[in-house]
Design an enzyme around this catalytic site. Structure first.
Site, mmCIF file in Angstrom:
data_model
loop_
_atom_site.group_PDB
_atom_site.id
_atom_site.type_symbol
_atom_site.label_atom_id
_atom_site.label_comp_id
_atom_site.label_asym_id
_atom_site.label_seq_id
_atom_site.Cartn_x
_atom_site.Cartn_y
_atom_site.Cartn_z
ATOM 1 N N PHE A 180 0.819 -1.226 0.000
ATOM 2 C CA PHE A 180 0.000 0.000 0.000
ATOM 3 C C PHE A 180 0.846 1.267 0.000
ATOM 4 O O PHE A 180 0.354 2.342 -0.336
ATOM 5 C CB PHE A 180 -0.966 0.010 1.203
ATOM 6 C CG PHE A 180 -0.378 0.498 2.490
ATOM 7 C CD1 PHE A 180 0.275 -0.367 3.344
ATOM 8 C CD2 PHE A 180 -0.470 1.835 2.858
ATOM 9 C CE1 PHE A 180 0.825 0.087 4.545
ATOM 10 C CE2 PHE A 180 0.065 2.297 4.046
ATOM 11 C CZ PHE A 180 0.722 1.418 4.888
ATOM 12 N N LYS A 181 2.135 1.138 0.362
ATOM 13 C CA LYS A 181 2.995 2.330 0.404
ATOM 14 C C LYS A 181 3.097 3.031 -0.951
ATOM 15 O O LYS A 181 3.354 4.228 -1.013
ATOM 16 C CB LYS A 181 4.377 1.959 0.913
ATOM 17 C CG LYS A 181 4.451 2.051 2.432
ATOM 18 C CD LYS A 181 4.871 0.826 3.110
ATOM 19 C CE LYS A 181 4.798 0.964 4.611
ATOM 20 N NZ LYS A 181 4.520 -0.313 5.256
ATOM 21 N N ASP A 182 2.893 2.281 -2.039
ATOM 22 C CA ASP A 182 2.937 2.900 -3.367
ATOM 23 C C ASP A 182 1.882 3.986 -3.529
ATOM 24 O O ASP A 182 2.115 4.977 -4.221
ATOM 25 C CB ASP A 182 2.675 1.843 -4.450
ATOM 26 C CG ASP A 182 3.837 0.879 -4.641
ATOM 27 O OD1 ASP A 182 4.996 1.300 -4.502
ATOM 28 O OD2 ASP A 182 3.567 -0.298 -4.939
#
Ligand SMILES: *Cc1c(COP(=O)(O)O)cnc(C)c1O
Length: 475
Positions: free
Chosen positions: A117-119
């Site tokens: 999810f960091k993207d």
């Protein structure tokens, strides 16, 4: 929008400065001076994800102060272009799709280039850095520590940018092979993966020590993109809104369950609620490193030794972003935040007073799941629904199931955030389900590409020397 520090001692700043600064000079975290109000949900329906993202985030970015040219540093047009560019590399047209999973909903946040999810936030943060640095004619050195996912997402987002060198420290031999290769196979000359002889905590201590070395910090223009960076929290608010629009066409209350480490992701949910999104409760899901669950359930904020689990991105005992919530529940009193966190740092523990705890519990619930519990969820969800969960997402789903069993309620949708693609953690997923998840085609050659990385001992001088060498080559 202006931003103030949670410790109350730093001057307020605009968005672009907050983005580049990361930590406030008084040691606090930046928060918006006021919380903007979300547009009525009916006005947001029908927008594409990037259009919705611009609507939700723009009030946080808009600056009253103007640069030397008389133009704002970031115009709404600039911002809209960067947001749209950020999501072109996602392999789902919905960007963050929601799908039913038995009685629950799964919000899939792993369709970006590095499968976590960091993207969703870092793709935008990289573009914002590049835009502001270009406008200012300056450059920075990003120095970060990673247990796996932040490093690859940051390197992908910053790869090829001419005004940022990106140096990421990772603990040698302690990431998954996939995670390491996602960092070491990036060919961009401004990205540098560095294996450190030590643990993730050692890497993080090296980064903190480098930031604490004032002379070095100014010399190389250090900057950070770890999860305390406000730009990351802001970008994560958007998918709470998009998921809400999807699961509640009537615009009624929704619950979210979030597998949590540094409290960044779930804090974004709290911000969405604060902006007016009808969220009933935010469930914090921990693995055995359960300081947040103990804090929220019992007021017991005390650190234990970090134990390694199958969900390594949640193996954290000091959740930095919790400070932003404390600031709010302490009535935005920076000195009260300083006092409480001072006691916590000194003694390793602090008891949250009951009236403060009541305020936290008005919005949050919490639960924990062991590795065995997560493995059981992976197996069951695969068997019953044909869905493979990664171990982090499985912690969230397992905790959500227990909370629903405790307080059955057929009316309020429960959305579980899926934070990583199962192929990022193939060994744990295989052990639990007997199925080896396949890497998406876009990463097909990851296992063949040559690896490049430096290797240093757990020693600040050697890290600083390496950063200087990187900058010398660039010049
Ligand atoms: C970073 C990460 C988390 C924890 O997110 P926080 O914002 O630190 O709470 C959970 N799952 C995965 C897969 C992650 O990479």
């Amino acid at each position: 929008m202006r931003y103030v520090s949670t410790r109350g001692e730093a001057a307020s700043l605009g968005f672009a400065d907050v983005l580049l600064t990361g930590l406030a000079p008084d040691g606090g975290l930046f928060v918006p001076e006021t919380w903007p109000e979300l547009a009525p949900l009916d006005e947001l329906r029908g927008l594409s994800y990037p259009e919705l993202a611009v609507e939700v985030m723009w009030p946080f970015v808009e600056a009253p102060d103007v640069g030397s040219t008389g133009e704002p540093e970031i115009t709404r047009e600039d911002f809209s272009r960067m947001v749209h560019d950020s999501y072109t590399d996602f392999d789902s047209p919905a960007i963050c799709p929601v799908r039913p999973l038995g009685d629950l909903w799964l919000l899939e946040l792993f369709h970006g280039p590095t499968l976590a999810f960091k993207d969703v936030a870092l793709q935008l943060v990289g573009r914002l850095f590049d835009h502001v640095l270009t406008a200012r004619g300056s450059s920075v050195t990003i120095l970060g520590a990673t247990s796996g996912d932040t490093g690859s997402a940051a390197m992908d987002a910053f790869s090829g940018l001419s005004r940022a060198q990106c140096v990421i420290l990772f603990p040698d031999g302690r990431t998954s092979d996939i995670q390491r290769r996602q960092m070491t196979t990036i060919a961009a000359p401004n990205c540098h993966a560095v294996a450190v002889d030590g643990t993730f905590d050692d890497c993080q201590d090296l980064v903190k020590a480098a930031f604490g070395d004032e002379e070095f910090r100014t010399e190389v223009g250090l900057s950070a993109v770890n999860s305390i960076n406000w730009g990351r929290v802001m970008a994560q608010v958007v998918y709470y809104v998009s998921a809400h629009l999807e699961v509640s066409p009537e615009g009624t209350e929704v619950d979210f369950c979030v597998p949590t480490g540094n409290f960044g992701n779930v804090l974004a949910g709290w911000v969405a609620k604060r902006m007016g999104l009808p969220i009933r409760r935010l469930v914090v899901a921990s693995n055995r490193n359960d300081i947040l669950t103990r804090t929220i359930n019992d007021g017991d904020m005390s650190t234990n030794e970090v134990v390694p689990t199958t969900s390594p991105s949640m193996d954290i005992q000091v959740s930095s972003n919790f400070e932003r919530l404390l600031f709010e529940v302490l009535g935005r009193d920076g000195s009260a935040v300083s006092a409480m966190l001072g006691e916590f740092r000194g003694d390793g523990s602090v008891t949250v007073p009951s009236e403060i705890l009541d305020r936290i519990r008005a919005d949050f619930d919490a639960g924990r799941l062991s590795d065995d519990g997560a493995a059981d969820v992976i197996e069951r969800m695969h068997e019953d629904h044909g869905v493979l969960l990664d171990p982090h997402s499985a912690v969230g789903v397992g905790v959500a199931e227990r909370i629903l069993a405790r307080t059955p309620d057929g009316a309020t949708p429960m959305v579980c955030l899926a934070t990583a693609h199962p192929a990022k953690f193939p060994d744990a997923v295989f052990a639990a389900s007997g199925v080896r998840p396949t890497l998406p085609a876009k990463l097909g050659d990851l296992l063949e590409l040559p690896e490049h990385f430096d290797h240093v001992p757990d020693d600040l001088d050697r890290v600083e020397e390496l950063v200087r060498r990187v900058l010398a080559v660039r010049d």
